[in-house]
Design a protein around this motif. Structure first.
Motif, PDB file in Angstrom:
ATOM      1  N   GLY A  80      13.502   5.560 -12.314  1.00  0.00           N
ATOM      2  CA  GLY A  80      14.130   5.844 -11.028  1.00  0.00           C
ATOM      3  C   GLY A  80      13.120   5.903  -9.899  1.00  0.00           C
ATOM      4  N   GLN A  81      11.967   6.526 -10.186  1.00  0.00           N
ATOM      5  CA  GLN A  81      10.920   6.594  -9.151  1.00  0.00           C
ATOM      6  C   GLN A  81      10.413   5.203  -8.806  1.00  0.00           C
ATOM      7  N   LYS A  82      10.266   4.347  -9.845  1.00  0.00           N
ATOM      8  CA  LYS A  82       9.793   2.980  -9.569  1.00  0.00           C
ATOM      9  C   LYS A  82      10.792   2.237  -8.692  1.00  0.00           C
ATOM     10  N   VAL A  83      12.092   2.366  -9.028  1.00  0.00           N
ATOM     11  CA  VAL A  83      13.114   1.671  -8.239  1.00  0.00           C
ATOM     12  C   VAL A  83      13.114   2.189  -6.806  1.00  0.00           C
ATOM     13  N   MET A  84      13.030   3.520  -6.657  1.00  0.00           N
ATOM     14  CA  MET A  84      13.023   4.093  -5.309  1.00  0.00           C
ATOM     15  C   MET A  84      11.806   3.615  -4.512  1.00  0.00           C
TER      16      MET A  84
ATOM     17  N   GLU B 119      -3.208   9.758 -19.997  1.00  0.00           N
ATOM     18  CA  GLU B 119      -2.242  10.723 -19.449  1.00  0.00           C
ATOM     19  C   GLU B 119      -2.136  10.629 -17.938  1.00  0.00           C
ATOM     20  N   ASP B 120      -3.132   9.970 -17.323  1.00  0.00           N
ATOM     21  CA  ASP B 120      -3.073   9.828 -15.870  1.00  0.00           C
ATOM     22  C   ASP B 120      -2.041   8.796 -15.432  1.00  0.00           C
ATOM     23  N   TYR B 121      -1.612   7.942 -16.345  1.00  0.00           N
ATOM     24  CA  TYR B 121      -0.761   6.837 -15.931  1.00  0.00           C
ATOM     25  C   TYR B 121       0.710   7.127 -16.172  1.00  0.00           C
ATOM     26  N   GLY B 122       1.015   8.110 -17.025  1.00  0.00           N
ATOM     27  CA  GLY B 122       2.409   8.380 -17.340  1.00  0.00           C
ATOM     28  C   GLY B 122       3.066   9.227 -16.268  1.00  0.00           C
ATOM     29  N   GLY B 123       4.274   9.670 -16.561  1.00  0.00           N
ATOM     30  CA  GLY B 123       4.948  10.605 -15.674  1.00  0.00           C
ATOM     31  C   GLY B 123       5.682   9.973 -14.521  1.00  0.00           C
ATOM     32  N   VAL B 124       5.786   8.642 -14.502  1.00  0.00           N
ATOM     33  CA  VAL B 124       6.562   7.991 -13.448  1.00  0.00           C
ATOM     34  C   VAL B 124       7.804   7.391 -14.090  1.00  0.00           C
ATOM     35  N   SER B 125       8.967   7.880 -13.687  1.00  0.00           N
ATOM     36  CA  SER B 125      10.199   7.423 -14.314  1.00  0.00           C
ATOM     37  C   SER B 125      10.651   6.100 -13.696  1.00  0.00           C
TER      38      SER B 125
ATOM     39  N   GLY C  13       0.814  -1.210   0.000  1.00  0.00           N
ATOM     40  CA  GLY C  13       0.000   0.000   0.000  1.00  0.00           C
ATOM     41  C   GLY C  13       0.845   1.257   0.000  1.00  0.00           C
ATOM     42  N   VAL C  14       1.922   1.256   0.794  1.00  0.00           N
ATOM     43  CA  VAL C  14       2.817   2.414   0.806  1.00  0.00           C
ATOM     44  C   VAL C  14       3.434   2.620  -0.577  1.00  0.00           C
ATOM     45  N   GLY C  15       3.858   1.514  -1.202  1.00  0.00           N
ATOM     46  CA  GLY C  15       4.412   1.618  -2.554  1.00  0.00           C
ATOM     47  C   GLY C  15       3.397   2.181  -3.532  1.00  0.00           C
ATOM     48  N   GLY C  16       2.125   1.773  -3.395  1.00  0.00           N
ATOM     49  CA  GLY C  16       1.088   2.288  -4.285  1.00  0.00           C
ATOM     50  C   GLY C  16       0.883   3.784  -4.126  1.00  0.00           C
ATOM     51  N   VAL C  17       0.895   4.264  -2.872  1.00  0.00           N
ATOM     52  CA  VAL C  17       0.732   5.706  -2.651  1.00  0.00           C
ATOM     53  C   VAL C  17       1.909   6.454  -3.256  1.00  0.00           C
TER      54      VAL C  17
END
Lengths: 101, 176
Positions: free
Chosen positions: B90-94, B82-88, A19-23
């Motif tokens: 690096g952000q996913k890994v973090m 357009e609501d789903y984009g914008g996540v790089s 859940g934290v990851g989703g937020v």
């Protein structure tokens, strides 16, 4: 091999982390809200598991109160999201930056 | 043995539903994932002898809350890529690092502050029937229960206010 309370607590910790990851990762306000609901559910699971383990009914009462608060929160939160959407035509939280200094 | 099988199946359903909810790009699939996770958690409540909480979980969460979510999805619409984009990347890994780190910290904290001697107090074979929950709820926690009634009333009034006064940008000055 019996199921102990530890397994339930580990499962609840895993659900809370998801859940934290989703937020953190989702930019859609609705999915962020669903992640918050998942976190509340995992905490409820912790309450009920420890209620069973300790033999105290208070844990289930606490889970009931968390559910009430979650229901009120969902009502208000979804109303706010829909109101923002009607004004901005977007549910993306990154676009809501007009109060940025 | 039966409890072990039930736990493994429904813990897997809950975890898969949660992962689907976070990773799916379609909002409706996210809602379905959350719904399956909530149902699985309700089954786990029954395995923990919390029958009343399980029923409330199905009625309130899987029923009312998810209906509200699907209603909001219907109002907002799902075909908005357009609501789903914008996540790089690096952000996913973090995010993955933060989630796994939080999981590890929770486990370590739980191990450090472990509650021991569990059967020394309380009732050993606790059964979460309506009677037992209601005895506690209306005996010890009456004032808290009444304040939740007030909370729900305020939430309903707030929703009505938001829906009633929340017009478009042109009407904003006229109504407020």
């Amino acid at each position: 091999m019996t199921v102990t309370v530890t397994w339930y607590l580990i499962l609840a910790a895993g659900l809370f982390s998801i859940g934290v990851g989703g937020v953190l990762i989702r930019r859609n306000a609705l999915v962020m809200f669903m992640s918050i609901e998942l976190m509340l559910n995992s905490v409820n699971l912790t309450f009920v598991a420890l209620s069973k383990n300790l033999g105290l009914i208070e844990g289930q009462v606490a889970a009931l109160f968390v559910m009430v608060v979650a229901a009120a929160e969902v009502t208000i939160g979804l109303a706010i999201i829909v109101a923002i959407f009607r004004r901005r035509s977007s549910a993306n939280v990154d676009e809501l930056a007009e109060m940025k200094g | 043995m039966a409890e072990l099988i039930v736990f493994i199946i429904f813990a897997a359903v809950a975890l898969v539903g949660a992962v689907v909810m976070v990773t799916s790009s379609n909002t409706v699939y996210s809602a379905i994932g959350l719904l399956s996770a909530m149902f699985a958690i309700a089954v786990l409540y029954i395995a923990l002898d919390a029958h009343f909480i399980a029923a409330v979980q199905v009625i309130v969460y899987a029923g009312a809350v998810m209906t509200l979510f699907l209603f909001a999805i219907m109002l907002i619409g799902v075909d908005r890529p357009e609501d789903y984009g914008g996540v790089s990347v690096g952000q996913k890994v973090m995010t993955a690092v933060v989630a796994v780190g939080l999981f590890a910290v929770i486990l370590l904290a739980g191990k450090a502050a472990w509650v021991t001697g569990s059967s020394a107090f309380g009732t050993p074979d606790l059964n979460g029937t309506i009677e037992n929950v209601a005895d506690e709820l209306f005996g010890t926690w009456t004032i808290v229960f009444l304040s939740t009634v007030m909370l729900l009333t305020i939430a309903a009034l707030g929703t009505i206010a938001l829906a009633y006064f929340g017009h478009g940008p042109k009407d904003e000055e006229a109504t407020l």
